[in-house]
Motif scaffolding. Sequence first.
Motif, short mmCIF file in Angstrom:
data_model
loop_
_atom_site.label_atom_id
_atom_site.label_comp_id
_atom_site.label_asym_id
_atom_site.label_seq_id
_atom_site.Cartn_x
_atom_site.Cartn_y
_atom_site.Cartn_z
N ALA A 1 -9.98 -6.70 -9.12
CA ALA A 1 -8.96 -5.71 -8.81
C ALA A 1 -8.30 -5.16 -10.07
CB ALA A 1 -7.91 -6.32 -7.88
N HIS B 1 -5.81 2.32 -7.97
CA HIS B 1 -5.15 1.61 -6.88
C HIS B 1 -4.21 2.54 -6.13
CE1 HIS B 1 -6.45 -2.53 -7.11
NE2 HIS B 1 -6.34 -2.52 -8.43
N ILE C 1 -4.43 3.57 -2.14
CA ILE C 1 -3.31 3.36 -1.23
C ILE C 1 -2.88 4.68 -0.59
CG2 ILE C 1 -0.87 2.71 -1.11
CD1 ILE C 1 -1.44 0.58 -3.22
N TRP D 1 -8.16 -7.62 5.35
CA TRP D 1 -7.04 -8.55 5.56
C TRP D 1 -7.34 -9.54 6.69
CZ3 TRP D 1 -2.31 -4.67 5.45
CH2 TRP D 1 -2.20 -4.15 4.15
N SER E 1 -3.23 -11.01 0.51
CA SER E 1 -3.22 -9.72 1.21
C SER E 1 -1.79 -9.26 1.52
CB SER E 1 -4.03 -9.82 2.51
OG SER E 1 -3.46 -10.80 3.38
N THR F 1 0.93 -9.59 -0.30
CA THR F 1 1.54 -8.96 -1.48
C THR F 1 1.06 -7.52 -1.62
OG1 THR F 1 1.62 -11.12 -2.57
CG2 THR F 1 1.85 -9.18 -3.96
N TYR F 2 -0.24 -7.30 -1.37
CA TYR F 2 -0.77 -5.93 -1.45
C TYR F 2 -0.16 -5.06 -0.35
CZ TYR F 2 -4.22 -2.41 -2.76
OH TYR F 2 -4.83 -1.29 -3.22
N SER F 3 0.06 -5.66 0.83
CA SER F 3 0.65 -4.88 1.93
C SER F 3 2.08 -4.48 1.61
CB SER F 3 0.58 -5.70 3.23
OG SER F 3 1.47 -6.80 3.18
#
Length: 358
Positions: A28, A37, A41, A58, A107, A109-111
Amino acid sequence: MNRILYLTIVREYYRQNAIFIFVVLMFAIGFLSGREHMAIINQALHVPFVLGCIFLIWVLYAVKATLFTVRFLSQRSSEFLYHIRLFPPRKRIWAFMNLQFWLIQLSFTYSVLMLGIGVVEKTWGAVLAIVLINTGLIVAGAWVYEYRIKRPNSRQDVVRKYFSLNLTTPQFLFYPRHLLTQQTVLLLITKAFSAFVLMGVCYLYPTDDYDIRLISLGCLLAAFSQSVILQNLHFFERMYFEIYKNMPVSGLRWFLNYLLTLAVILFPEAVVLARNFPAGLSPADGLIQFFFLLSVTVMLLHYQVFVARNNESGFQVVFFSGLTLAILVMFKIPVWAFSCAGLMAAYLVLKRRFYAVE
């Protein structure tokens, strides 16, 4: 209760999956810039199909974490955790939700990042969907743990109840068969990630002034992503085939058996390379790259099984070894020469340490 679950399950989960998480973060951060990124998003927040693909990733990760916990609870050493049933149901469910929350931090944290951008851009539909999917993953995981904790020592196999074949399995297929039948989600997630990496580098190759080093870096990442599978191979042999060490089998035969086992496990990666290998490179280059992938996996297996004693120091060695290999590849060290030397080193490690490891 929360602290008990954290110390017994959460810490063990991240210890066993440290290299997998490292590979994900390396991919990543190393392959995608911050601008890329943000573009992904923004695309996800406005295109439901892209958002659905992210949700699928996820869900797969949450399934991986949930099945790890279910397998952990089925071990004899974890039977003391069934005393959690003595707590009130509401407190127990809340503890299980907290456990699932800690397990899906990668997942989640990314959300949170996606939620922040979604609020700024006022894409309320996507924001609501992100909140709902994360809530659903946490609640579903807690429900699975509650269901499992109420049924100790239960095991059902519907497939074998109605369909069973008695076939002789060669020794080098024992572990691939175990992965396919008992650890299917781990196998699918690992193969999906490595296939994604290999397809990505193959598609990137003709788009710019890249050379074959890009393919080698992809093979290196794919090899290190097999780390959890390699750890489980060691546990599998210790649990079922420890007596094999007493058999009159030469070290070379043991080494060839490991080599065949890993070649079978890496067969999906071989198919991905064959189907997506850049047209400007020769078939010999493709064979060399798969040989490099196989040799790095073999070296990683022999280090984890026969050399590493302490998990923390072992992870540090693997981490810095991966960085060193990446630097050597960037400096145009021939991967075929390194692969041959690595296989020889792995064989010498096995011959020296095979009977000393308990």
